[in-house]
Design an enzyme around this catalytic site. Structure first.
Site, PDB file in Angstrom:
ATOM      1  NE  ARG A  95      -2.087   0.664   4.029  1.00  8.92           N
ATOM      2  CZ  ARG A  95      -1.354   1.366   4.901  1.00  8.92           C
ATOM      3  NH1 ARG A  95      -0.936   2.572   4.608  1.00  8.92           N
ATOM      4  NH2 ARG A  95      -1.028   0.843   6.066  1.00  8.92           N
TER       5      ARG A  95
ATOM      6  CG  HIS B 106      -5.600   2.291   7.011  1.00  8.47           C
ATOM      7  ND1 HIS B 106      -5.752   0.982   6.630  1.00  8.47           N
ATOM      8  CD2 HIS B 106      -6.776   2.653   7.603  1.00  8.47           C
ATOM      9  CE1 HIS B 106      -6.972   0.553   6.978  1.00  8.47           C
ATOM     10  NE2 HIS B 106      -7.607   1.551   7.563  1.00  8.47           N
TER      11      HIS B 106
ATOM     12  CE1 TYR C  54       2.018   2.581   8.416  1.00  6.45           C
ATOM     13  CE2 TYR C  54       0.911   4.272   9.727  1.00  6.45           C
ATOM     14  CZ  TYR C  54       0.962   3.462   8.600  1.00  6.45           C
ATOM     15  OH  TYR C  54      -0.044   3.545   7.671  1.00  6.45           O
TER      16      TYR C  54
HETATM   17  C1  LIG Z   1     -13.038  -5.977  13.962  1.00  5.43           C
HETATM   18  C2  LIG Z   1     -12.341  -4.703  13.575  1.00  5.43           C
HETATM   19  N1  LIG Z   1     -11.255  -4.304  14.278  1.00  5.43           N
HETATM   20  C3  LIG Z   1     -10.616  -3.173  13.931  1.00  5.43           C
HETATM   21  C4  LIG Z   1     -11.075  -2.410  12.896  1.00  5.43           C
HETATM   22  C5  LIG Z   1     -10.348  -1.139  12.488  1.00  5.43           C
HETATM   23  N2  LIG Z   1      -9.619  -1.386  11.244  1.00  5.43           N
HETATM   24  C6  LIG Z   1     -10.129  -1.024  10.060  1.00  5.43           C
HETATM   25  S1  LIG Z   1      -9.132  -1.443   8.800  1.00  5.43           S
HETATM   26  C7  LIG Z   1      -7.989  -2.111   9.835  1.00  5.43           C
HETATM   27  C8  LIG Z   1      -6.711  -2.695   9.317  1.00  5.43           C
HETATM   28  C9  LIG Z   1      -6.929  -3.874   8.459  1.00  5.43           C
HETATM   29  O1  LIG Z   1      -5.690  -4.255   7.889  1.00  5.43           O
HETATM   30  P1  LIG Z   1      -5.604  -5.359   6.799  1.00  5.43           P
HETATM   31  O2  LIG Z   1      -6.556  -6.442   7.103  1.00  5.43           O
HETATM   32  O3  LIG Z   1      -4.196  -5.732   6.638  1.00  5.43           O
HETATM   33  O4  LIG Z   1      -6.175  -4.630   5.489  1.00  5.43           O
HETATM   34  P2  LIG Z   1      -5.533  -3.385   4.716  1.00  5.43           P
HETATM   35  O5  LIG Z   1      -6.219  -2.164   5.259  1.00  5.43           O
HETATM   36  O6  LIG Z   1      -4.074  -3.381   4.958  1.00  5.43           O
HETATM   37  O7  LIG Z   1      -5.869  -3.593   3.282  1.00  5.43           O
HETATM   38  C10 LIG Z   1      -8.395  -2.011  11.162  1.00  5.43           C
HETATM   39  C11 LIG Z   1      -7.626  -2.474  12.320  1.00  5.43           C
HETATM   40  C12 LIG Z   1     -12.234  -2.846  12.203  1.00  5.43           C
HETATM   41  N3  LIG Z   1     -12.737  -2.170  11.170  1.00  5.43           N
HETATM   42  N4  LIG Z   1     -12.836  -4.002  12.552  1.00  5.43           N
END
Ligand SMILES: Cc1ncc(C[n+]2csc(CCOP(=O)(O)OP(=O)(O)O)c2C)c(N)n1
Ligand SMILES: [Mg+2]
Length: 339
Positions: free
Chosen positions: A257, A261, A270
């Site tokens: 990415r 985020h 980070y």
């Molecule tokens: C159950 C839950 N915990 C925390 C969050 C907050 N949150 C939203 S996106 C995210 C990160 C997800 O990372 P990843 O699965 O690696 O997907 P990426 O965004 O890197 O594509 C988090 C912690 C959420 N939406 N749902």
């Protein structure tokens, strides 16, 4: 400590064996270009204060386009997550529809402006609406795949999520279920090595997410997610396996990415700028462009033509959505309670 950039090897895109015609390859390229330019515009609109939030699919485009073209588009089912802009565009979402969602307009096809942007859901494209808690889509997709089996159909369900989201119990429960029932399901993990600020090595003690597949008795595949040919080729196999009764696949596409985020994140806290710069050598759009030029399929002239057409389409979509009406306040609970 910054995450190691071991995820996506910077080798040249291969895949002559992928069996795609020059016409299809060019169509895929234009779709990938569209995904990138729409995404870039969304960031600009956010920084101009015109939209409240954007979460980007940038860098994931080879995963998206390769997956969409391996699907029977309009027939197979997608339970996506917020990064899947390119995947939804390739399945038939229009730039206007994306912009209606981004601007939270009444005619936003996903939710009529109720949901956050990029929470995709479109009945006509078999894109299932998800909710914000990550990984909840995976058991739901397993349920859809089971329903398809019970109905005797041959549609395949694809559910996507990030590597960080594989720490959720929902992911493991769904894969176990998919293994036991040999479900026509592909679980696509878009591994960009970060879950917001948390690097992959703090989420799991395995080198590849797909290494876990054997624990559920399903196939596991890891591909270079910046190589659209590799994604297409392996995804096609996984989808055909699912369609022909061979069961589910845990499909991991390793990518990166290159942007924060979301529009609310500052990734300078980070990871180093050097790490992000390193990514640019692996940019899936650039790699696809170079490979098509090397093969003599794409020319500078044709590329300029695509750029102009894509820019016009993005301009049109923005204008259309800006001028579109907002939802009426009294309709806010309309899709929540029955009349
Ligand atoms: C159950 C839950 N915990 C925390 C969050 C907050 N949150 C939203 S996106 C995210 C990160 C997800 O990372 P990843 O699965 O690696 O997907 P990426 O965004 O890197 O594509 C988090 C912690 C959420 N939406 N749902
Ligand atoms: Mg991630």
């Amino acid at each position: 400590m910054s995450a190691e950039l071991t995820a996506a090897p910077a080798r040249e895109a291969g895949g002559e064996e992928a069996g795609l015609s020059p016409e299809t390859l060019l169509e895929m390229y234009e779709t990938m270009l569209l995904a990138r330019r729409v995404d870039e515009r969304a960031w600009v609109l956010h920084r101009q204060g015109k939209v409240a939030f954007h979460i980007s699919g940038m860098g994931h485009e080879a995963v998206h386009i390769g997956t969409a073209y391996a699907m029977r588009r309009g027939y197979d089912i997608l339970h996506p997550y917020y990064r899947d802009l390119g995947l939804c565009l390739a399945l038939g979402m229009t730039p206007r529809e994306f912009m209606l969602g981004l601007f939270g307009r009444k005619d936003d096809p996903n939710s009529g402006g109720r949901q956050m942007p990029s929470h995709w859901g479109m009945k006509r494209l078999n894109i299932i609406s998800g909710s914000s808690p990550v990984a909840t889509q995976v058991p739901q997709a397993a349920g859809i795949a089971l329903a398809e089996r019970l109905k005797g159909g041959d549609r395949v369900t694809i559910a996507s999520l990030g590597e960080g989201s594989t720490s959720e119990g929902d992911f493991h429960e769904a894969l176990n279920w998919a293994g036991v029932h040999k479900l026509p399901l592909v679980v696509l993990v878009e591994n960009n090595i970060y879950a917001i600020s948390v690097p992959m090595h703090l989420q799991m003690n395995v080198a590849n997410v797909a290494d876990r597949a054997c624990a559920y008795g399903i196939e596991g595949v890891t591909v270079d997610g910046n190589d659209v040919f590799a994604v297409y080729r392996e995804m096609k196999k996984a989808i055909e396996r699912a369609r022909s009764g061979g069961g589910a696949t845990l499909f991991e596409a390793k990518t990166y990415r290159p942007v924060p985020h979301s529009s609310d994140d500052d990734d300078r806290t980070y990871r180093s700028r050097e790490e992000v710069e390193e990514w640019k050598k692996r940019d899936p759009l650039l790699r696809f462009r170079n490979e098509l030029m090397r093969r003599g399929i794409l020319t500078e002239e044709l590329d300029q033509e695509y750029e102009a057409r894509v820019a016009a389409s993005v301009d049109d979509a923005q204008k259309y959505a800006e001028a579109a009406p907002l939802p009426a306040p009294e309709d806010a609970l309309g899709a929540v309670y029955a009349d």
